[in-house]
Design a protein around this motif. Structure first.
Motif, PDB file in Angstrom:
ATOM      1  N   ARG A 102      34.569  42.258  32.278  1.00 24.76           N
ATOM      2  CA  ARG A 102      35.651  41.266  32.341  1.00 24.76           C
ATOM      3  C   ARG A 102      35.284  40.007  31.579  1.00 24.76           C
ATOM      4  N   GLU A 107      38.666  38.244  30.202  1.00 26.48           N
ATOM      5  CA  GLU A 107      39.769  38.428  31.162  1.00 26.48           C
ATOM      6  C   GLU A 107      39.556  37.565  32.400  1.00 26.48           C
ATOM      7  N   THR A 108      39.654  36.268  32.213  1.00 26.24           N
ATOM      8  CA  THR A 108      39.463  35.351  33.331  1.00 26.24           C
ATOM      9  C   THR A 108      40.806  35.109  34.014  1.00 26.24           C
ATOM     10  N   ASP A 109      40.794  34.309  35.083  1.00 29.36           N
ATOM     11  CA  ASP A 109      42.051  33.938  35.727  1.00 29.36           C
ATOM     12  C   ASP A 109      42.677  32.725  35.040  1.00 29.36           C
TER      13      ASP A 109
END
Lengths: 224, 533
Positions: A102, A107-109
């Protein structure tokens, strides 16, 4: 024993003891214990739509290579994650690899606290702190992680509560996205396009034939 | 007769394909040239933009919607999986701060055609009449320049279009729903029993999922993945309720087109600068409507040389709701992952009750966390390691209730520009948020009510997570340029052809989920705009 709630952490004086759990007889769970010993969600995979099946099965069959973390970071973080998620034996959900994938893909928040670095940097600082404290050589790693959780340990100058929440958000998101963990907790899985019909309370009214029956006791023969 | 009245002037449900989930009309969608001055360019294909476009297209407007995210084909792009649907969220960088920062990510803004209604739970309550005049009635918040009565016909119309299913509603302005209530799960039944025992009245719904025949939209299959995007086409979102009809009437939904700046010359907007395939482009338009929701709408205005920000109002009065959840444990399995998470709710505590010691109130609703969300819940209660695993293994014995506490609009809670830049070189949004005393008292009181319900239900153990939900405000509508960004017709003060139509225009947020009100406001705006032409 599981109908009453005496096993739950807030209602017991002693630490939860997974050796007292039923052993998994079908499929795989992390550490091969769980409450649904004859349930394997992957046996339902042929009932899932193809797009979902590909994504979920890849999680089981393709462990991604470590590309974001340096080898020495990966080594110590793996030890940390084993304690934080109580994965003290094989088989293990490859959480470190899943978190690495991730972070490598970015693909972080998205959001970041104004006093915190990027998520990947928070992870790297945790690795540095663990290495500086000789985490791999500690006799009682659980005590160290407790102190980290309770904010008693330095965390390279980061707000301990926020840093813990960043790291653990990634950790549990990886662990509980894995079908082995679904077996352990009796989650029904994707359920598309089949859906559900039995929505009531209890085993009779609330369980589909393809969902796992819960074991309310250890089996004295098979689980010892 | 329930379930039998098709919506007026909206054929979306009939334009879908029973056997495919994408929008069939997208393949032959009308296209406009950048240099072609369209009647209206809308930024954002969500609840506000989608509804507005559908209405105006039927009046002959030539419209382009610029959407930053992709044009979904749910069969191909979506998976029935919690982690696999991360793509539905707005995850471009943002900075959060203030005394009580609001975590963003999967909890609020959407990315892609359909907006955040793709991943909202599906609750579709109306606001109460009192919400439109909290300043006058309760001395807090702000009055709206629009009344409940003005919005009521649009509430009714949108409820038929989604459609909304639920029991007859006793709270606010009492009303009935077009579709009958869905059956509820064991988890919700347990919550209902506890509520009744504690003297709390709960009703089934209101949920924007048809219960019966509705065009070509299949019936719900109760798989419980509403927050991960409905692969069934059962749950309402603009993707299935308004955009099919909009496209049929000549709207172009231009996906993967990220607006970076609004063009402005001679006191009027001239169009929108946007990025597509790594190239900067400019869509000419006679009017511009910003529908990017409460963070991106203010950010776009601020990034456009502070357009409509003459009185320093852009980005201010941003609100969230206090959304603490308390889960409870019971001897029998409840499997809370089954059925849509939105099942039953109560608005008994919605209005001000002076004996509680604070103004305004809250709603109570069921939620049905899937494993990753459940792990966040357990984590928030302070557990890790063996304790975390133990509570997780116990998942099927738990059921969860959540609050929606009305938190008050405060000028300092706002979006501003951070120094950090995004992939297009534009400053990212910074969102500062701090609660006031009334907010804290509201959340604390509501949490006690949830605990009381579970105690009355005979729960064996409880777990609590403090959190926020929903966004509104940031470009609020008001009575003068000094107190707001837009007027009662969503028009930016002093700029005749710039509009804002999304949750950001709302001066207060009630204790209701905002989706239905955003759509009703868009429906009203469309009526005003087409009457004025």
């Amino acid at each position: 024993m599981f109908r009453d709630a005496g096993h739950l952490p807030k209602l017991r004086d002693t630490r939860p003891d997974p050796t007292q759990l039923p052993r998994q007889r079908r499929g795989t769970t992390p550490q091969m214990h769980g409450r649904y010993p004859d349930y394997d969600v992957l046996e339902n995979a042929r009932h899932w739509d193809e797009t979902t099946r590909e994504v979920v099965l890849a999680r089981v069959n393709e462990v991604p290579p470590v590309r974001f973390f340096a080898p020495e970071e990966a080594e110590v973080l793996r030890l940390f994650l084993d304690v934080a998620l109580a994965q003290d034996a094989e088989p293990r959900v490859p959480v470190l690899e899943m978190v690495d994938a991730r972070l490598f893909a970015g693909e972080t928040d998205g959001y970041r606290y104004d006093d915190m670095p990027e998520d990947g940097e928070t992870w790297r600082r945790l690795a540095r702190q663990l290495r500086a404290d000789g985490f791999d050589r500690l006799a009682d790693r659980e005590e160290y992680v407790r102190a980290l959780h309770d904010g008693e340990h330095a965390w390279e100058g980061l707000d301990a509560e926020r840093a813990w929440s960043v790291v653990m958000r990634y950790a549990v998101s990886a662990f509980y996205s894995h079908p082995w963990a679904w077996n352990e907790i009796g989650f029904g899985g994707p359920a598309y396009p089949r859906g559900y019909m039995r929505m009531g309370v209890g085993d009779h009214r609330g369980r589909e034939p393809h969902e796992g029956a819960e074991a309310f006791e250890r089996d004295p023969v098979q689980d010892s | 007769v329930k379930g039998s009245r098709p919506p007026r002037d909206n054929r979306s449900a009939f334009l879908l394909d029973v056997h495919r989930r994408g929008i069939p009309g997208a393949a032959r969608m009308r296209r406009y040239e950048d240099g072609d001055e369209v009647d209206l360019v809308i930024v954002g294909a969500g609840a506000g933009g989608g509804t507005l476009a559908q209405r105006l297209a039927r009046k002959g407007w030539r419209i382009v919607i610029l959407e930053s995210g992709p044009f979904w084909d749910p069969d191909r792009d979506w998976v029935s999986d919690e982690a696999g649907q991360h793509k539905l969220y707005w995850t471009a960088p943002r900075v959060i701060g203030g005394g009580d920062p609001v975590e963003l990510g999967k909890n609020n803004s959407g990315h892609g055609v359909g907006g955040s209604m793709i991943h909202y739970a599906g609750y579709a309550p109306r606001f109460h009449p009192s919400d439109f005049a909290t300043k006058t009635r309760d001395g807090v918040g702000a009055d709206w320049p629009v009344s409940y009565e003005e919005l009521r016909p649009h509430y009714e119309r949108v409820e038929r279009e989604l459609p909304v299913a639920g029991q007859d509603w006793p709270w606010g302005d009492p009303h009935a729903y077009p579709h009958a209530a869905h059956p509820i799960s064991g988890a919700a039944e347990q919550a209902r029993r506890g509520a009744l025992a504690a003297g709390v009245d709960m009703r089934i719904g209101p949920v924007a999922i048809p219960n019966g025949t509705f065009g070509n939209r299949p019936h719900c299959i109760y798989r419980g993945f509403c927050l991960q995007g409905c692969k069934v086409n059962a749950k309402a979102s603009p993707f299935v309720t308004h955009l099919p009809d909009a496209i049929e009437h000549g709207v172009e939904v231009r996906a993967d087109s990220h607006a970076v700046r609004i063009g402005f010359a001679g006191g009027r907007c001239t169009g929108v600068t946007y990025m597509r395939d790594g190239r900067e482009r400019f869509q000419r338009a006679a009017a511009v409507c910003v529908s990017g929701y409460s963070i991106e709408s203010p950010r776009l205005l601020l990034n456009s040389d502070g357009l409509a920000n003459g009185a320093d109002q852009v980005g201010r009065y941003l609100m969230v709701q206090g959304a603490t959840q308390v889960a409870a444990r019971f001897p029998d399995a409840l499997r809370q992952y089954k059925g849509p998470p939105p099942e039953i709710s109560s608005e008994q505590f919605y209005e001000t009750d002076e004996s509680r010691g604070f103004a305004r109130g809250f709603s109570i609703q069921t939620v049905g966390p899937l494993p990753i969300d459940w792990a966040q819940h357990v984590l928030a209660d302070g557990h890790w390691g063996h304790a975390l695993r133990e509570y997780m293994r116990d998942y099927n014995h738990w059921t969860t209730l959540g609050l929606l506490c009305e938190l008050l609009p405060l000028a300092e809670n706002r979006v501003s520009l951070a120094e950090e830049k995004d992939a297009h070189g534009m400053p990212v949004a910074r969102f500062d948020y701090t609660q006031c005393d009334n907010d804290r008292a509201n959340i604390a009181y509501g949490t006690k009510v949830l605990e009381r319900i579970w105690e009355a239900a005979g729960a064996q153990d409880t777990l609590t997570i403090g959190r926020y939900a929903h966004l509104v405000g940031g470009c609020r509508m008001g009575f003068s340029p000094e107190d707001s960004v837009v007027d009662r017709d969503h028009r930016a003060w002093g700029i005749p052809n710039l509009f804002v139509c999304d949750g950001s225009v709302m001066p207060t947020q009630g204790a209701a989920n905002p989706a239905l009100t955003i759509m009703a406001l868009a429906s009203r705006l469309a009526e005003r705009l087409s009457a004025g032409r």
